[in-house]
Design a protein around this motif. Structure first.
Motif, PDB file in Angstrom:
ATOM      1  N   PHE A   7       0.812  -1.221   0.000  1.00  0.00           N
ATOM      2  CA  PHE A   7       0.000   0.000   0.000  1.00  0.00           C
ATOM      3  C   PHE A   7       0.846   1.271   0.000  1.00  0.00           C
ATOM      4  N   GLY A 127     -11.451   0.416   1.446  1.00  0.00           N
ATOM      5  CA  GLY A 127     -10.790  -0.220   0.312  1.00  0.00           C
ATOM      6  C   GLY A 127     -11.056  -1.704   0.181  1.00  0.00           C
ATOM      7  N   SER A 131      -9.187  -3.473  -2.897  1.00  0.00           N
ATOM      8  CA  SER A 131      -7.877  -4.066  -2.590  1.00  0.00           C
ATOM      9  C   SER A 131      -7.469  -5.246  -3.463  1.00  0.00           C
ATOM     10  N   GLN A 135      -4.065  -1.824  -6.954  1.00  0.00           N
ATOM     11  CA  GLN A 135      -2.976  -1.636  -5.993  1.00  0.00           C
ATOM     12  C   GLN A 135      -2.976  -0.169  -5.580  1.00  0.00           C
ATOM     13  N   CYS A 136      -3.383   0.052  -4.349  1.00  0.00           N
ATOM     14  CA  CYS A 136      -3.575   1.406  -3.836  1.00  0.00           C
ATOM     15  C   CYS A 136      -2.277   1.959  -3.268  1.00  0.00           C
ATOM     16  N   THR A 148      -9.200  -2.097   4.999  1.00  0.00           N
ATOM     17  CA  THR A 148      -9.546  -3.269   4.197  1.00  0.00           C
ATOM     18  C   THR A 148      -9.492  -4.507   5.074  1.00  0.00           C
ATOM     19  N   LEU A 153      -8.193  -9.998   0.182  1.00  0.00           N
ATOM     20  CA  LEU A 153      -6.897 -10.148  -0.490  1.00  0.00           C
ATOM     21  C   LEU A 153      -6.417 -11.607  -0.430  1.00  0.00           C
TER      22      LEU A 153
END
Length: 188
Positions: A7, A127, A131, A135-136, A148, A153
């Motif tokens: 992140f 997010g 997520s 890709q933040c 998140t 994920l």
């Protein structure tokens, strides 16, 4: 370290492990219950999951602040002109999801964050739905808080993360008290 890199946090201490996205949202709401004053405003989008709305409704009720809602249009997109009109110097927190769990709408969070910051408000982004697909980069977004859940994920259920800019986290009072948070404890 992996989450920090994924992140793009500036520092490892900007992550708080939670039980999930909703827990992260509740941590921020708890902190804001000591920050908001009567008449302050919270803005939330009409695209939010009910588990996101309830903590903010409770926060508004507890602090006598005002909860305002960004409407969406018939295409399922947020009405950004209406959002701009909602923002003012009483706005303290803006909360939107990065991607809607119901419609799949990808919200223009870059613009939402920039406009909120221009009025002095902080921004919390959910997010969870984004997520696994986006890709933040929290530093590039300049977001204050991002939450998140690991299971989104492909990780285990029952764990999540709350990212907070160090400066934003320092504004919040401790969520819980306990050992090692201060050097010396006395009854005085």
């Amino acid at each position: 370290e992996k989450i920090k890199n994924h992140f793009n946090f500036a520092k490892k201490k900007e992550v708080i492990f939670t039980s999930g996205t909703t827990h992260g949202i509740n941590l921020i709401a708890s902190g804001y219950s000591n920050i908001l004053q009567k008449g302050d405003e919270i803005i939330v989008s009409n695209l939010e999951h009910h588990s996101n709305i309830v903590p903010l409704q409770m926060l508004a009720e507890k602090t006598s602040s005002i909860l305002k809602v960004i409407p969406m249009n018939l295409s399922g997109d947020l009405d950004l002109k209406a959002y701009k009109k909602l923002l003012n110097n009483k706005t303290k927190l803006v909360f939107v999801n990065h991607v809607s769990n119901a419609l799949g709408t990808v919200n223009p969070i870059e613009s939402i964050i920039r406009k909120a910051h221009a009025t002095g408000a902080e921004v919390l982004i959910d997010g969870a739905q984004a997520s696994p697909h986006i890709q933040c980069d929290v530093q590039a977004l300049d977001v204050d808080y991002y939450v998140t859940s690991a299971h989104k994920l492909y990780g285990p259920t029952g764990i999540g993360m709350l990212y907070g800019k160090e400066s934003a986290l320092k504004r919040l009072p401790p969520y819980q008290g306990g050992g090692e948070m201060i050097e010396l404890v006395t009854f005085e």
